[in-house]
Each structure stands twice: as C-alpha cells, then as structure tokens.
Write a protein that holds these residues in place. Structure first.
Motif, PDB file in Angstrom:
ATOM      1  N   VAL A  50       0.635  -1.312  -0.015  1.00 24.58           N
ATOM      2  CA  VAL A  50       0.103  -0.051  -0.245  1.00 24.58           C
ATOM      3  C   VAL A  50       0.916   1.233  -0.108  1.00 24.58           C
ATOM      4  O   VAL A  50       0.708   2.250  -0.715  1.00 24.58           O
ATOM      5  N   MET A  51       2.068   1.179   0.647  1.00 22.70           N
ATOM      6  CA  MET A  51       2.630   2.454   0.884  1.00 22.70           C
ATOM      7  C   MET A  51       3.570   2.447  -0.593  1.00 22.70           C
ATOM      8  O   MET A  51       3.748   3.766  -0.705  1.00 22.70           O
ATOM      9  N   ARG A  53       2.384   1.865  -3.364  1.00 19.54           N
ATOM     10  CA  ARG A  53       1.308   2.383  -4.351  1.00 19.54           C
ATOM     11  C   ARG A  53       1.129   3.972  -3.920  1.00 19.54           C
ATOM     12  O   ARG A  53       0.949   4.842  -4.979  1.00 19.54           O
ATOM     13  N   TYR A  54       0.903   4.308  -2.654  1.00 23.46           N
ATOM     14  CA  TYR A  54       0.834   5.636  -2.441  1.00 23.46           C
ATOM     15  C   TYR A  54       1.991   6.561  -2.654  1.00 23.46           C
ATOM     16  O   TYR A  54       1.772   7.686  -3.345  1.00 23.46           O
ATOM     17  N   SER A  55       3.087   5.922  -2.583  1.00 24.10           N
ATOM     18  CA  SER A  55       4.461   6.881  -3.208  1.00 24.10           C
ATOM     19  C   SER A  55       4.479   7.033  -4.437  1.00 24.10           C
ATOM     20  O   SER A  55       4.567   8.123  -5.171  1.00 24.10           O
ATOM     21  N   GLU A  58       1.958   9.586  -5.436  1.00 24.51           N
ATOM     22  CA  GLU A  58       2.184  10.909  -4.995  1.00 24.51           C
ATOM     23  C   GLU A  58       3.018  11.222  -6.012  1.00 24.51           C
ATOM     24  O   GLU A  58       3.043  12.499  -6.599  1.00 24.51           O
ATOM     25  N   TYR A 100      -6.326   8.199  -8.909  1.00 29.02           N
ATOM     26  CA  TYR A 100      -6.761   8.185  -7.505  1.00 29.02           C
ATOM     27  C   TYR A 100      -7.894   7.035  -7.323  1.00 29.02           C
ATOM     28  O   TYR A 100      -7.827   6.414  -6.161  1.00 29.02           O
ATOM     29  N   THR A 103      -6.347   3.558  -7.172  1.00 26.62           N
ATOM     30  CA  THR A 103      -5.658   3.227  -6.209  1.00 26.62           C
ATOM     31  C   THR A 103      -6.761   2.994  -4.892  1.00 26.62           C
ATOM     32  O   THR A 103      -6.614   2.053  -4.348  1.00 26.62           O
TER      33      THR A 103
END
Length: 170
Positions: A50-51, A53-55, A58, A100, A103
């Motif tokens: 998840v992190m 993907r978040y990165s 961003e 967005y 995700t």
C-alpha cells in the motif's frame, strides 16, 4: 539410581507425565505464536505494498501538477491531435482523478459500484470526461493490461459505453 537423585520411581513417572502434558501445551502455544508471526509478516507485506502504491500516486500527482501548471512541461507528455492546451490540462487532471479512484479501489477501500457511480455521475457527465476516455482508452487498449488495472479499465469502459448510449437516446 533414581533413589540417589531423590524420590522414587513412581515420583519420576508422575513428573514425567506432568512434563509431557506441559510439552503438549508448549507445542500448541508455539504453533499459535508461529501463526501470529506469519500473520504479522503478511500484514507488513500488505502495508508495504500500500505504501509503495501511495508513493507512486504521489509521484504521479507531482509530475502531473507540474505539467498542468506549466504548458511547456505539458508538451513533454506528447501531442494529441486536435487537443488544445486547455483540453490537455483537463485530460491530465481527469487522468489524475482516475488514478486516485483506481488506487482507492485497488486497496479495497472502494467498491466497483462506487467506481461506476463516480465515472457515470462525475466524469462521463461532462464532454471533457468523455473526450478524456475516448483518447485514454486507445492507449489502454493497446497496452497489455492485466489484473486489477484491466478490471478497472473494463469498469470505466462499461460506464463510458453507457454514457454514450444515454447521449444518443437524448
């Protein structure tokens, strides 16, 4: 021999039975602890995914924002026949919204019906949204989409087709 260590043979047999009973309990506790460690590792792996993907989202947002703020940078994304700078900016923005939503859906926070509603009621209710997918779908169709991305694109395509039919009927 047992007499020298203290106690009778019966005492040692009794202690042996107690030790074996505790050994069984110990094995069960160890198995539960091992299951806990395995579960913890699986959860950490999921969190790391998840992190990541978040990165990536961003980074994508930062790149798209720079392109939307500076027309010279927008040109780096290539040219789209017949699309003026304002349309390109809208295209980039809608693409960011779509990423967005992907995700959000991919990390199991949103449902397929929520994604369908978002596209139907928001994106495909506008000319800019319809034009975005008309162009974006050509790229996505020609790439080898797989897994969740292909499933997401199929949802978007379905809502796009519904929007086109609805416009034809009106």
């Amino acid at each position: 021999m047992f007499g020298l260590l203290g106690g009778t043979l019966d005492d040692w047999n009794r202690l042996s039975a107690i030790g074996q009973a505790y050994g069984s309990v110990s094995a069960i506790i160890s198995a539960v602890a091992l299951a806990g460690v395995i579960l913890s590792i699986a959860l950490q792996q999921r969190q790391t995914s998840v992190m990541e993907r978040y990165s990536l989202i961003e980074q994508h947002f930062t790149i798209m924002r720079a392109a939307m703020d500076d027309p010279d940078l927008m040109e780096c994304w290539g040219t789209i026949e017949g699309v003026d700078p304002v349309q390109k900016k809208r295209h980039a923005y809608i693409n960011t919204i779509s990423n967005y939503w992907f995700t959000f859906w991919d990390v199991h926070k949103g449902t397929s019906s929520q994604i369908r509603a978002n596209f139907a009621l928001e994106i495909f209710s506008t000319e800019a949204g319809l034009e975005w997918w008309r162009i974006a779908r050509e790229v996505r169709i020609h790439t080898d989409g797989f897994g969740k991305q292909a499933e997401f694109d199929a949802i978007v395509e379905s809502e796009y087709q519904k929007a086109l039919k609805s416009r034809e009927q009106n």
